[in-house]
Scaffold this motif. Structure first.
Motif, PDB file in Angstrom:
ATOM      1  N   TRP A 156      -7.239   0.677   5.074  1.00  0.00           N
ATOM      2  CA  TRP A 156      -6.322   1.417   5.933  1.00  0.00           C
ATOM      3  C   TRP A 156      -5.539   0.455   6.818  1.00  0.00           C
ATOM      4  N   SER A 211      -5.597  -0.061  -5.655  1.00  0.00           N
ATOM      5  CA  SER A 211      -5.156   0.094  -4.271  1.00  0.00           C
ATOM      6  C   SER A 211      -4.140  -0.962  -3.873  1.00  0.00           C
ATOM      7  N   ASP A 226      -9.477  -0.863  -9.849  1.00  0.00           N
ATOM      8  CA  ASP A 226      -8.956  -0.776  -8.486  1.00  0.00           C
ATOM      9  C   ASP A 226      -7.437  -0.879  -8.543  1.00  0.00           C
ATOM     10  N   ASN A 259      -8.780   9.287  -4.682  1.00  0.00           N
ATOM     11  CA  ASN A 259      -8.298   8.650  -3.462  1.00  0.00           C
ATOM     12  C   ASN A 259      -9.410   7.900  -2.727  1.00  0.00           C
ATOM     13  N   TRP A 260     -10.516   7.657  -3.388  1.00  0.00           N
ATOM     14  CA  TRP A 260     -11.550   6.757  -2.880  1.00  0.00           C
ATOM     15  C   TRP A 260     -12.284   6.202  -4.086  1.00  0.00           C
ATOM     16  N   GLN A 261     -13.109   5.174  -3.854  1.00  0.00           N
ATOM     17  CA  GLN A 261     -13.812   4.516  -4.955  1.00  0.00           C
ATOM     18  C   GLN A 261     -15.068   5.317  -5.300  1.00  0.00           C
ATOM     19  N   GLY A 317     -11.955   1.182  -0.175  1.00  0.00           N
ATOM     20  CA  GLY A 317     -10.528   1.385   0.062  1.00  0.00           C
ATOM     21  C   GLY A 317     -10.023   0.545   1.222  1.00  0.00           C
ATOM     22  N   SER A 344      -4.523   6.302   3.953  1.00  0.00           N
ATOM     23  CA  SER A 344      -3.994   7.018   2.776  1.00  0.00           C
ATOM     24  C   SER A 344      -3.407   8.385   3.128  1.00  0.00           C
ATOM     25  N   THR A 357      -3.673   7.323  -4.774  1.00  0.00           N
ATOM     26  CA  THR A 357      -4.985   7.127  -5.374  1.00  0.00           C
ATOM     27  C   THR A 357      -5.286   5.631  -5.410  1.00  0.00           C
ATOM     28  N   SER A 358      -6.525   5.273  -5.123  1.00  0.00           N
ATOM     29  CA  SER A 358      -6.861   3.859  -5.047  1.00  0.00           C
ATOM     30  C   SER A 358      -7.806   3.427  -6.158  1.00  0.00           C
ATOM     31  N   ARG A 382      -9.891  -3.727   5.144  1.00  0.00           N
ATOM     32  CA  ARG A 382     -10.408  -3.396   3.811  1.00  0.00           C
ATOM     33  C   ARG A 382     -11.900  -3.182   3.863  1.00  0.00           C
ATOM     34  N   ASP A 431       0.811  -1.210   0.000  1.00  0.00           N
ATOM     35  CA  ASP A 431       0.000   0.000   0.000  1.00  0.00           C
ATOM     36  C   ASP A 431       0.846   1.261   0.000  1.00  0.00           C
TER      37      ASP A 431
END
Ligand SMILES: [Zn+2]
Ligand SMILES: [Zn+2]
Length: 480
Positions: free
Chosen positions: A83, A253, A251, A368-370, A81, A102, A238-239, A77, A51
């Motif tokens: 963390w 990520s 995707d 930076n998110w879906q 996204g 992120s 960016t994911s 998950r 990551d």
């Protein structure tokens, strides 16, 4: 420190914290459970995903005058996204968690949970929670899956588990309630930056690039796995990607590119700033990574948001609407919403100026998110002179951003010829002149009828005097 031998491969495994109950063998990923004085093999641990995090087991830092080392990690998950929660051990033997979502970091300590915590099912972003005299606001409420672990951990996690967590904020303070077990656990702390906690022994950019093939922060390009078009993104920052050519959702990520959804055929989205354009803003080179077209739910207004990224400074938004241009950043220091119609930030008061629903109509590029077309949020705006604050509330998240007006000339100075503002057309000079001439003709109509040739000649001459320079200006602009 306690040394044991891995039951799987015989390698030495260390328990550095007395509070750790399990450790994952670095070599064979066997989960070693410290059970009284024996060790047991409880199965293989899922791998953590690459990551691009700068942290690793062995990183160190300092918080409130105490030094710590990173000794373990769990990775969580969720659909949009993921963390990391890094388990840290202080020199005095106490433990805490260093959250890493992120590039946004928090340090939290477990505290005894008060008996009257709200139930997970009742929580919504924006809801308030009074704790130790402060009114916290729920910022994230989500169900995630703990999928991978590394190093030492204070609980057993073979095979992973379903985690239900809620985060709350009050200014820079941060609270997490973990509902994964029947008795909720409470963690209290604050948002931090890696510089503030003097993080060291971080991963070298080279080692991140060795394992992932790309360097975090640098703008990289990949070919859309669906249609093969080149798409730019920033690994680790960016994911999600939405291919500008075929609108497939990809995707990225986990360091690989995986097609999540194949796009519908749609017409090209006209943009004033091209994806990939680089602007020099405040001395940093920001790249345009993504663009969102959004509108109010009642369709009374629409606008475009551009997501920009610089490796050192992070993300920045440029917003283009009928009001002109604005620049905005997502804030870690939260305003205090202490009155229904106003909030305070840094002892300045901002009055409520708008409250509406907003919908994503189109999205292309990297985010930076879906992000998905149809995503809806409630937006509450506050105005304080030069600056605007916006609170965006969705089903799982609440964020604050701060925006400031930017003149179009400034945007042009940043991006040069990459700004295509003819897409938001202003009337041509000739059209303006025509409007003026019609007015002139109406005013002069009566004298022209009764006054004879001289007045008519003057009007004709005046008309040419106004219209011809306007035509010339339009021609010059077209050439430019
Ligand atoms: Zn082993
Ligand atoms: Zn594509």
């Amino acid at each position: 420190m306690q040394h044991v031998t891995c039951p799987g491969c015989g390698a030495p495994v260390e328990f550095r914290s007395a509070a750790s109950v399990m450790a994952v063998c670095e070599y064979c990923k066997t989960t070693v459970l410290k059970d009284a004085d024996t060790v047991r093999d409880v199965g293989k641990m899922g791998d953590v995903l690459e990551d691009y995090s700068p942290l690793r087991i062995g990183s160190s830092g300092s918080f409130q005058g105490r030094n710590f080392n990173v000794i373990g990690r769990i990775q969580l998950r969720y659909p949009a996204g993921f963390w990391n929660e890094w388990y840290i051990l202080f020199d005095d033997g106490s433990n805490a968690w260093l959250g890493d979502a992120s590039g946004q970091f928090t340090i939290t300590f477990e505290k005894p949970a008060p008996p009257q915590l709200p139930a997970f099912a009742e929580l919504k972003p924006g809801q308030s929670l009074t704790l130790a005299g402060h009114v916290y606001t729920a910022s994230d409420v989500r169900t995630a899956k703990a999928t991978g672990g590394q190093g030492e951990l204070p609980f057993q996690m073979a095979g992973g588990w379903q985690a239900q967590v809620a985060d709350f904020r009050y200014m820079a303070q941060f609270v997490t309630i973990d509902y994964s077990e029947p008795a909720a656990r409470l963690y209290v702390g604050q948002a931090v930056s890696l510089a503030e906690i003097k993080a060291s022994q971080l991963r070298e950019p080279d080692s991140i690039s060795d394992t992932s093939g790309r360097v975090k922060g640098k703008i990289a390009s990949l070919n859309c796995p669906h249609c093969g078009s080149p798409v730019q993104f920033s690994p680790g920052a960016t994911s999600a990607l939405i291919c500008p050519a075929c609108h497939s959702t990809v995707d990225v990520s986990a360091g690989t590119a995986e097609v999540l959804a194949v796009g519908r055929k749609v017409a090209a989205i006209p943009l004033s700033l091209e994806l990939g354009a680089v602007g020099k803003i405040d001395g940093a080179a920001y790249t345009v990574l993504g663009a969102l077209k959004r509108s109010t739910l009642d369709q009374s207004a629409s606008w475009t948001e551009y997501l920009l990224y610089d490796a050192q400074r992070g993300f920045l938004w440029l917003i283009e609407s009928s009001r002109g241009w604005e620049r905005a950043t997502v804030e870690d220091l939260w305003p205090v919403w202490d009155r229904p119609d106003s909030v305070t930030l840094n002892s300045r008061r901002f009055g409520k100026s708008d409250d509406y629903g907003a919908r994503v109509d189109a999205a292309i590029g990297a985010f930076n998110w879906q992000v998905a077309v149809g995503d809806t949020v409630r937006v509450v705006e506050f105005s304080g002179g030069e600056e605007q604050l916006a609170c965006e509330i969705s089903d799982s998240e609440l964020t604050w951003s701060r925006a400031r007006r930017v003149p179009l000339d400034q945007v042009r100075a940043w991006f040069g010829q990459h700004v295509h503002t003819e897409l938001t057309p202003h009337p041509s000079h000739a059209q303006t002149a025509k409007g003026f001439l019609i007015l002139l003709a109406v005013v002069d109509f009566i004298p022209v009828l009764f006054g004879g040739g001289l007045t008519f000649m003057i009007v004709l001459f005046t008309a040419a005097f106004i219209y011809l320079p306007a035509l010339y200006l339009d021609a010059m602009e077209k050439r430019a």
